[in-house]
Design an enzyme around this catalytic site. Structure first.
Site, PDB file in Angstrom:
ATOM      1  N   LEU A  30     -19.559   3.494  18.155  1.00 42.03           N
ATOM      2  CA  LEU A  30     -18.988   3.541  19.512  1.00 42.03           C
ATOM      3  C   LEU A  30     -19.698   2.591  20.483  1.00 42.03           C
ATOM      4  O   LEU A  30     -19.055   1.889  21.265  1.00 42.03           O
ATOM      5  CB  LEU A  30     -19.026   4.988  20.030  1.00 42.03           C
ATOM      6  CG  LEU A  30     -18.371   5.257  21.370  1.00 42.03           C
ATOM      7  CD1 LEU A  30     -16.908   4.804  21.404  1.00 42.03           C
ATOM      8  CD2 LEU A  30     -18.462   6.747  21.715  1.00 42.03           C
ATOM      9  N   GLY A  79       0.809  -1.228   0.000  1.00 38.46           N
ATOM     10  CA  GLY A  79       0.000   0.000   0.000  1.00 38.46           C
ATOM     11  C   GLY A  79       0.837   1.270   0.000  1.00 38.46           C
ATOM     12  O   GLY A  79       1.858   1.384  -0.703  1.00 38.46           O
ATOM     13  N   ILE A  80       0.425   2.207   0.820  1.00 35.64           N
ATOM     14  CA  ILE A  80       1.068   3.520   0.859  1.00 35.64           C
ATOM     15  C   ILE A  80       2.522   3.392   1.340  1.00 35.64           C
ATOM     16  O   ILE A  80       3.423   4.039   0.808  1.00 35.64           O
ATOM     17  CB  ILE A  80       0.254   4.476   1.771  1.00 35.64           C
ATOM     18  CG1 ILE A  80      -1.121   4.755   1.125  1.00 35.64           C
ATOM     19  CG2 ILE A  80       1.002   5.774   2.023  1.00 35.64           C
ATOM     20  CD1 ILE A  80      -2.088   5.537   2.002  1.00 35.64           C
ATOM     21  N   TYR A 115     -10.309   5.398  15.344  1.00 38.23           N
ATOM     22  CA  TYR A 115      -9.380   5.814  14.283  1.00 38.23           C
ATOM     23  C   TYR A 115      -9.276   7.345  14.239  1.00 38.23           C
ATOM     24  O   TYR A 115      -8.171   7.910  14.166  1.00 38.23           O
ATOM     25  CB  TYR A 115      -9.903   5.263  12.953  1.00 38.23           C
ATOM     26  CG  TYR A 115      -8.994   5.449  11.765  1.00 38.23           C
ATOM     27  CD1 TYR A 115      -7.843   4.687  11.614  1.00 38.23           C
ATOM     28  CD2 TYR A 115      -9.317   6.367  10.763  1.00 38.23           C
ATOM     29  CE1 TYR A 115      -7.028   4.835  10.485  1.00 38.23           C
ATOM     30  CE2 TYR A 115      -8.512   6.524   9.645  1.00 38.23           C
ATOM     31  CZ  TYR A 115      -7.368   5.760   9.507  1.00 38.23           C
ATOM     32  OH  TYR A 115      -6.563   5.909   8.400  1.00 38.23           O
ATOM     33  N   THR A 118      -6.156   1.926  -2.275  1.00 35.45           N
ATOM     34  CA  THR A 118      -5.310   0.869  -1.693  1.00 35.45           C
ATOM     35  C   THR A 118      -6.193  -0.312  -1.292  1.00 35.45           C
ATOM     36  O   THR A 118      -7.422  -0.238  -1.404  1.00 35.45           O
ATOM     37  CB  THR A 118      -4.605   1.344  -0.400  1.00 35.45           C
ATOM     38  OG1 THR A 118      -5.618   1.673   0.554  1.00 35.45           O
ATOM     39  CG2 THR A 118      -3.694   2.518  -0.624  1.00 35.45           C
ATOM     40  N   LYS A 143     -16.334   0.340  14.121  1.00 38.78           N
ATOM     41  CA  LYS A 143     -17.601  -0.046  14.761  1.00 38.78           C
ATOM     42  C   LYS A 143     -18.180   1.226  15.340  1.00 38.78           C
ATOM     43  O   LYS A 143     -17.439   2.094  15.801  1.00 38.78           O
ATOM     44  CB  LYS A 143     -17.374  -1.017  15.944  1.00 38.78           C
ATOM     45  CG  LYS A 143     -17.230  -2.468  15.585  1.00 38.78           C
ATOM     46  CD  LYS A 143     -18.570  -3.174  15.500  1.00 38.78           C
ATOM     47  CE  LYS A 143     -18.345  -4.635  15.105  1.00 38.78           C
ATOM     48  NZ  LYS A 143     -19.428  -5.147  14.282  1.00 38.78           N
ATOM     49  N   ASN A 175     -21.087  -0.137  19.934  1.00 41.84           N
ATOM     50  CA  ASN A 175     -20.822  -1.557  19.628  1.00 41.84           C
ATOM     51  C   ASN A 175     -19.337  -1.889  19.625  1.00 41.84           C
ATOM     52  O   ASN A 175     -18.955  -3.006  19.300  1.00 41.84           O
ATOM     53  CB  ASN A 175     -21.357  -1.909  18.227  1.00 41.84           C
ATOM     54  CG  ASN A 175     -22.844  -1.674  18.108  1.00 41.84           C
ATOM     55  OD1 ASN A 175     -23.567  -1.797  19.101  1.00 41.84           O
ATOM     56  ND2 ASN A 175     -23.315  -1.321  16.927  1.00 41.84           N
ATOM     57  N   GLY A 185      -0.529   1.714  10.119  1.00 36.11           N
ATOM     58  CA  GLY A 185      -1.793   2.141  10.720  1.00 36.11           C
ATOM     59  C   GLY A 185      -2.855   1.113  10.412  1.00 36.11           C
ATOM     60  O   GLY A 185      -2.760   0.372   9.440  1.00 36.11           O
TER      61      GLY A 185
HETATM   62  P1  NAD Z   1      -2.414  -1.006   4.597  1.00 40.60           P
HETATM   63  O1  NAD Z   1      -3.300  -1.768   5.504  1.00 40.60           O
HETATM   64  O2  NAD Z   1      -2.345  -1.440   3.170  1.00 40.60           O
HETATM   65  O3  NAD Z   1      -0.921  -0.961   5.179  1.00 40.60           O
HETATM   66  C1  NAD Z   1      -0.631  -0.759   6.538  1.00 40.60           C
HETATM   67  C2  NAD Z   1       0.622  -1.540   6.879  1.00 40.60           C
HETATM   68  O4  NAD Z   1       0.917  -1.337   8.268  1.00 40.60           O
HETATM   69  C3  NAD Z   1       0.439  -3.049   6.669  1.00 40.60           C
HETATM   70  O5  NAD Z   1       1.494  -3.571   5.898  1.00 40.60           O
HETATM   71  C4  NAD Z   1       0.456  -3.595   8.076  1.00 40.60           C
HETATM   72  O6  NAD Z   1       0.948  -4.927   8.182  1.00 40.60           O
HETATM   73  C5  NAD Z   1       1.330  -2.587   8.810  1.00 40.60           C
HETATM   74  N1  NAD Z   1       1.113  -2.670  10.259  1.00 40.60           N
HETATM   75  C6  NAD Z   1      -0.080  -2.713  10.904  1.00 40.60           C
HETATM   76  N2  NAD Z   1       0.126  -2.856  12.228  1.00 40.60           N
HETATM   77  C7  NAD Z   1       1.469  -2.887  12.430  1.00 40.60           C
HETATM   78  C8  NAD Z   1       2.282  -3.031  13.583  1.00 40.60           C
HETATM   79  N3  NAD Z   1       1.745  -3.179  14.797  1.00 40.60           N
HETATM   80  N4  NAD Z   1       3.627  -3.026  13.426  1.00 40.60           N
HETATM   81  C9  NAD Z   1       4.176  -2.893  12.193  1.00 40.60           C
HETATM   82  N5  NAD Z   1       3.443  -2.754  11.058  1.00 40.60           N
HETATM   83  C10 NAD Z   1       2.104  -2.753  11.178  1.00 40.60           C
HETATM   84  O7  NAD Z   1      -2.878   0.505   4.706  1.00 40.60           O
HETATM   85  P2  NAD Z   1      -2.626   1.783   3.740  1.00 40.60           P
HETATM   86  O8  NAD Z   1      -3.921   2.094   3.082  1.00 40.60           O
HETATM   87  O9  NAD Z   1      -1.416   1.611   2.925  1.00 40.60           O
HETATM   88  O10 NAD Z   1      -2.401   2.893   4.869  1.00 40.60           O
HETATM   89  C11 NAD Z   1      -1.137   3.376   5.297  1.00 40.60           C
HETATM   90  C12 NAD Z   1      -1.351   4.528   6.271  1.00 40.60           C
HETATM   91  O11 NAD Z   1      -2.142   5.540   5.644  1.00 40.60           O
HETATM   92  C13 NAD Z   1      -2.106   4.125   7.530  1.00 40.60           C
HETATM   93  O12 NAD Z   1      -1.578   4.850   8.630  1.00 40.60           O
HETATM   94  C14 NAD Z   1      -3.519   4.585   7.245  1.00 40.60           C
HETATM   95  O13 NAD Z   1      -4.246   4.821   8.416  1.00 40.60           O
HETATM   96  C15 NAD Z   1      -3.265   5.853   6.454  1.00 40.60           C
HETATM   97  N6  NAD Z   1      -4.393   6.290   5.611  1.00 40.60           N
HETATM   98  C16 NAD Z   1      -4.791   5.562   4.524  1.00 40.60           C
HETATM   99  C17 NAD Z   1      -5.852   6.039   3.740  1.00 40.60           C
HETATM  100  C18 NAD Z   1      -6.332   5.313   2.508  1.00 40.60           C
HETATM  101  O14 NAD Z   1      -7.217   5.829   1.820  1.00 40.60           O
HETATM  102  N7  NAD Z   1      -5.783   4.156   2.154  1.00 40.60           N
HETATM  103  C19 NAD Z   1      -6.494   7.228   4.089  1.00 40.60           C
HETATM  104  C20 NAD Z   1      -6.066   7.928   5.214  1.00 40.60           C
HETATM  105  C21 NAD Z   1      -4.995   7.454   5.952  1.00 40.60           C
END
Ligand code: NAD
Length: 472
Positions: A322, A244-245, A378, A413, A320, A324, A315
């Site tokens: 609140l 992902g990101i 979140y 993503t 859910k 629940n 992240g």
């Molecule tokens: P994703 O779920 O594809 O990737 C998140 C990665 O974090 C995963 O590889 C996961 O294994 C890793 N991770 C989770 N818990 C962990 C831990 N305890 N220790 C180490 N690694 C851990 O998510 P994404 O969409 O690529 O999001 C990346 C960031 O961007 C996150 O912080 C997310 O909240 C934020 N975000 C994403 C979006 C979106 O539209 N996708 C929007 C706003 C914010």
């Protein structure tokens, strides 16, 4: 993930049909291409309110864009002064006369409003933009430079604050993938505008619009900087870097010259290794919430010879309502998305593993700004990330460590692919670009903050959301 609506809307038949029934056609945004030599290509119209101080840096920065053609508005009072200022830094600026019949297009409009001191003087905005705002090219850039309101008093502070409303409204009017930003600059920090000019005028900021950043003084010297490899010699760690990101951040930091370590939980090892192999980086299999995580990261940083860039990307969501929401959903989201970040920062900074002049960049979210149904956990964690930026940008200022956040809106993503179709479609279209962003759009913004050129930027939150209507 692909956006089928955008693909159909941009096909020849789709375009005709969508136009006939008046449906929006999301423009295919211009993004940075490997090997691109000029951060902006095309005509760039530069203007300034009387008494402004940033225009020299604007021309000096444009000198580094071989395919940019600077121009000034002939029918404004200070056109010849602006041309002289351009010539002084070795740039020749055309004299442009705007007429209704003339169909020239501009790739960027840049206006230095730092000299505006009263609400009456805000009219300089109308005088500059009114004749040319309809002449924007596709995926064009509008940039307004103001004086940081908090550093001023009286009418000047009032007037400068007005620039936010102007730029955000312009963002809702300009179409076809164009963006607008406001950069507030402290008096005496004009040379530090080089980094935001490079980023906001380039295709790297394709999905960033209607944002406000603040630039302060620093010792960064733009003339002696390699803008093609801005992170050469830097060591970076990206948490959640297996997909992902996070994977996109790792690729962009590596492209910019950094040696990157990607960290993720052990079950993601296979994906993590693939990313590391692709970018010739290192891996760290670790749960960032574990007790030993801060120490293990600090040790890894020391083995690398010190860390320069720390990106808190890992992240999770556990949605859910609140009433629940189980306790473990709350605990998990708060621990991963914010509490662990504080523990890691504290350890790395305390023992010098993240050295002076280091960079901390964290990922917030629109949910942390506007709130979101079913996301109290979140939203809390992502608003707390903004709190972390506020606090630590001040606390670490004497070490030259900058702390900034990027708040993504709807990014294509696996996280957003899991959202039910109708909610996903709504989320994707609720912005002035009528489309979701790509992971690379977040990654480019992180790389902007991670650069040595961004030494003057700390405590900022930039949304990568295509000017989403929520929380705007
Ligand atoms: P994703 O779920 O594809 O990737 C998140 C990665 O974090 C995963 O590889 C996961 O294994 C890793 N991770 C989770 N818990 C962990 C831990 N305890 N220790 C180490 N690694 C851990 O998510 P994404 O969409 O690529 O999001 C990346 C960031 O961007 C996150 O912080 C997310 O909240 C934020 N975000 C994403 C979006 C979106 O539209 N996708 C929007 C706003 C914010």
């Amino acid at each position: 993930m692909s956006d089928t609506y955008q693909t159909i809307a941009n096909s020849p038949m789709g375009k005709a049909l969508f136009n006939a029934i008046n449906l929006p056609i999301p423009v295919i945004l211009e993004r940075w291409q490997p090997g691109q030599k000029s951060f902006i290509s095309g005509r760039v119209l530069v203007g300034a309110a009387p008494g402004s101080s940033a225009v020299d840096t604007v021309f000096a920065t444009l000198k580094g864009a071989p395919e940019a053609q600077p121009a000034v508005l002939a029918n404004t009072g200070n056109a010849s002064d602006l041309q002289k200022q351009a010539a002084a830094v070795g740039v020749s600026a055309d004299n442009y006369t705007a007429t209704k019949e003339d169909d020239s297009k501009f790739k960027a409009l840049v206006f230095d409003a730092t000299g505006i001191e009263t609400p009456e003087q805000l009219k300089a905005l109308w005088e500059f933009f009114h004749p040319v705002i309809k002449k924007l090219d596709k995926c064009a850039r509008v940039l307004v430079i103001g004086r940081t309101p908090e550093t001023l008093g009286g009418a000047a502070r009032v007037a400068q604050r007005g620039l936010e409303g102007f730029t955000r409204s312009v963002g809702k009017e300009i179409k076809r993938g164009s963006t607008v930003q406001l950069v507030y600059c402290d008096a005496g920090a004009e040379s530090q505008l080089a980094a935001p000019l490079h980023f906001f005028l380039s295709p790297k900021s394709a999905y960033v619009s209607a944002q406000v950043v603040r630039v302060g003084a620093s010792g960064f010297d733009a003339d002696a900087f390699d803008w093609d490899k801005p992170l050469a010699g830097k060591k970076a760690l990206v948490t959640g870097g297996s997909r992902g990101i996070g994977a996109s951040i790792a690729r962009v930091l590596a492209r910019d010259g950094a040696e990157v370590t990607v960290l993720d939980i052990p079950p993601m090892a296979e994906d993590l290794n693939k990313v590391a192999e692709e970018i010739q980086g290192q891996t760290l299999e670790l749960d960032i919430t574990s007790d030993e995580a801060p120490r293990v990261i600090a040790e890894a940083a020391r083995k690398m010879g010190g860390l320069d860039i720390l990106v808190h990307n890992a992240g999770v969501t556990r949605d859910k309502m609140l009433g629940n929401m189980p306790e473990n959903f709350w605990d998990m989201v708060l621990n991963i998305n914010i509490a662990s970040q504080l523990r890691i920062n504290e350890q790395l900074v305390a023992d010098g593993a993240l050295g002076d002049g280091g960079r901390i960049v964290s990922i917030s979210s629109i949910a942390g700004i506007a709130g979101n149904l079913g996301q109290t956990n979140y939203g809390t964690s992502k608003a707390a990330v903004i709190g972390m930026i506020d606090t630590y940008s001040e606390e670490y200022a004497d070490k030259g460590i900058t702390v900034n956040a990027v708040a993504p809106g709807f990014i294509e993503t696996q996280m957003t692919a899991a959202i039910p179709f109708t909610i996903r479609e709504a989320g994707r279209r609720m912005n002035t670009m009528n489309q979701g962003g790509q992971p690379v759009d977040v990654a480019e913004t992180i790389a902007f903050f991670a650069s040595p050129a961004a030494q003057g930027l700390s405590g900022n939150v930039v949304r990568v959301c295509g000017q989403m209507m929520l929380g705007a």
